[in-house]
Design an enzyme around this catalytic site. Structure first.
Site, short mmCIF file in Angstrom:
data_model
loop_
_atom_site.label_atom_id
_atom_site.label_comp_id
_atom_site.label_asym_id
_atom_site.label_seq_id
_atom_site.Cartn_x
_atom_site.Cartn_y
_atom_site.Cartn_z
N GLU A 120 -5.32 -9.59 -0.58
CA GLU A 120 -3.96 -9.03 0.10
C GLU A 120 -5.34 -8.35 1.20
O GLU A 120 -5.24 -7.01 1.34
CB GLU A 120 -3.45 -7.76 -0.02
CG GLU A 120 -2.70 -8.67 -1.63
CD GLU A 120 -1.60 -7.27 -2.36
OE1 GLU A 120 -2.17 -5.87 -2.11
OE2 GLU A 120 -0.74 -7.85 -3.34
N CYS B 169 -1.96 19.49 20.85
CA CYS B 169 -2.64 20.91 20.39
C CYS B 169 -2.67 21.15 18.47
O CYS B 169 -2.05 22.08 17.90
CB CYS B 169 -1.44 21.43 20.83
SG CYS B 169 -0.90 21.12 22.25
N1 LLP Z 1 -2.48 -4.14 -0.75
C1 LLP Z 1 -2.13 -3.05 -1.25
C2 LLP Z 1 -0.70 -2.91 -2.31
C3 LLP Z 1 -2.22 -1.91 0.03
O1 LLP Z 1 -1.95 -0.75 0.04
C4 LLP Z 1 -3.39 -1.76 0.85
C5 LLP Z 1 -3.59 -1.01 1.35
C6 LLP Z 1 -3.82 -3.44 1.28
C7 LLP Z 1 -3.21 -4.17 0.46
C8 LLP Z 1 -4.91 -3.79 2.50
O2 LLP Z 1 -5.95 -3.10 2.21
P1 LLP Z 1 -7.27 -2.77 2.49
O3 LLP Z 1 -7.58 -4.43 2.52
O4 LLP Z 1 -6.37 -2.87 4.78
O5 LLP Z 1 -7.71 -1.95 2.95
N2 LLP Z 1 -4.86 3.96 6.68
C9 LLP Z 1 -5.36 3.91 5.38
C10 LLP Z 1 -6.17 2.50 4.64
C11 LLP Z 1 -4.89 2.86 3.99
C12 LLP Z 1 -4.76 1.62 3.28
C13 LLP Z 1 -3.38 1.67 2.39
N3 LLP Z 1 -3.21 0.46 2.26
C14 LLP Z 1 -6.93 3.44 6.75
O6 LLP Z 1 -7.34 4.03 8.09
O7 LLP Z 1 -8.23 3.66 5.97
#
Ligand code: LLP
Length: 409
Positions: A270, A339
């Site tokens: 994922e 702000c």
């Molecule tokens: N699968 C699940 C169940 C997840 O919760 C997430 C991300 C992913 C896959 C994908 O993860 P990735 O491959 O993108 O690392 N807003 C944060 C990142 C939050 C990730 C949340 N879950 C940031 O800007 O670093």
């Protein structure tokens, strides 16, 4: 591909300056070629696996559509993402529904749509899913999300595989949930999932989590419960500062090794960030310069409402001038118009001398950039543009003042 050509920053064959002039700032721009190259690399490393793109990283339908057209599935976490994924043409049979707090309504829409599996995160959710399935007279596919209590070594806000995080269930609980699902006429055991965090930079946490998943699969087999899907989540780290990070070929080998005893099970991943982070930049113009006795500031027209990552996680993104100048630099904080003191894009960054009107680009902003943006301070959200070669296409118009108040009564 976002890089300098003759000292002018360009997204593929279109200069950042031309994009900013045509579409205004702040502006999110994405390189189609970069997204496709990343996807192709992942396909190669994970041949045979189902790649379910985590929509939350960048859920613009034009971006998702690029991946969908090349066979990707979708990892979703809400009814909204389900609707987006379906609208953008992902077959339900390639959608996995994750999330720790799915409502009965969301479970029901997912089941009606026919998603591949629900990644269930608690016993109570399992019961809710069973209830929904019985009501709809349609058995629900179930994967259990394991919390392997592994430290992914990431920013604490985005670590998800520790026993003190809200995500998944521990081994004993997972076992009980599988047994319950196996016995229920309204539930079908599908697989096992873990997702231990985001922006993970080493293999070790994956290896540990996969080993703990393998232990559980073996225990299930002893009880006669067979799994079709082993979903090892996302979290693959990208290099924001040029640091060495995860190599996906090595990661694929590590994960496959853990799966070796179960050749019938399909690997699912994922990834979100890894596919889109490098492909995006946030373009912003300098409004003012100012200095205090301690600090130099460059005030720009993009703020924490446009890109929350620096304010939220202290994240470091490269900030560069669209027109490259060599020679002397000065250290400054690049701050937005919001702000709050936490409203910054970069701190103490060496930048060339800048003037009002100069264009800057915040790089590696394709993941969790626009998708986390807000209207805070009543700022309409930025526009998004997808570039392919010499063609730039508006894929989301800039919001207007009317958009801000449309839903209010
Ligand atoms: N699968 C699940 C169940 C997840 O919760 C997430 C991300 C992913 C896959 C994908 O993860 P990735 O491959 O993108 O690392 N807003 C944060 C990142 C939050 C990730 C949340 N879950 C940031 O800007 O670093």
């Amino acid at each position: 591909m976002i890089r300098y050509k003759n000292d002018r920053l360009a997204v593929e064959d279109v200069s950042a300056e031309a994009l900013a002039r045509r579409f205004g700032t702040p502006l999110y721009v994405y390189s189609q070629a970069e997204i496709l190259a990343r996807y192709a690399a992942l396909r190669k490393a994970f041949a045979g696996a189902l790649i379910c793109y985590a929509l939350k990283a960048n859920s613009n339908r034009a971006v998702c559509g690029l991946l969908r057209a090349r066979g990707a599935g979708a990892d979703i976490v809400s009814g909204g993402e389900l609707a987006r994924a379906l609208a953008c043409g992902f077959p339900a049979s390639r959608i996995v529904f994750s999330g720790v707090g799915k409502t009965e309504e969301e479970l029901s829409s997912g089941l009606k749509a026919g998603v591949l599996t629900f990644n269930v995160e608690s016993f109570e959710e399992l019961r809710a899913l069973e209830k929904v399935a019985r009501r709809l007279r349609r058995p629900a596919p179930v994967s259990v999300r394991l919390n392997p209590d592994v430290d992914a070594g990431t920013h604490p806000h985005i670590t998800t595989g520790r026993a003190d995080n809200k995500f998944g269930v521990e081994e004993g609980e997972a076992l009980a949930m599988f047994e319950r699902a196996d016995q229920s006429p309204w539930l079908r055991v599908k697989g096992l999932q873990f997702h231990i965090g985001s922006q993970i930079e080493t293999l070790a946490p994956y290896a540990r989590a996969a080993a703990s998943a393998a232990r559980l699969v073996a225990r299930l087999e002893e009880k006669g419960i067979k799994l079709e899907l082993l979903d090892f989540g996302g979290g693959f780290g990208v290099s924001y500062r040029g640091e060495k990070t995860l190599e996906v070929g090595a990661l694929a080998r590590t994960l496959r090794k853990a799966l070796a005893p179960w050749p019938q099970a399909r690997l699912l991943i994922e990834p979100g960030r890894w596919l889109v982070a490098d492909a995006g930049a946030l373009l912003t113009r300098v409004l003012y310069k100012k200095t205090t006795s301690r600090r130099r500031f460059v005030v720009v027209d993009a703020g924490m409402n446009d890109l929350a990552r620096p304010a939220l996680y202290g994240a470091w993104h490269p900030v560069v001038a669209a027109r490259r100048r060599r020679g002397k630099t000065m250290k400054a904080d690049v701050v937005g118009p919001i702000c709050e003191t936490g409203d910054y894009l970069a701190r103490q960054r060496a930048l060339p001398p800048l003037e009002a009107g100069d264009l800057l680009a915040v790089l590696k902003a394709g993941a969790y950039g626009f998708s986390m943006s807000s209207q805070y301070n009543s700022r309409p959200r930025a526009a998004e543009v997808l570039v392919a070669g010499r063609k730039a296409r508006l894929i989301r118009r800039r919001e207007t003042i009317e958009d801000l108040v449309r839903a209010e009564r």
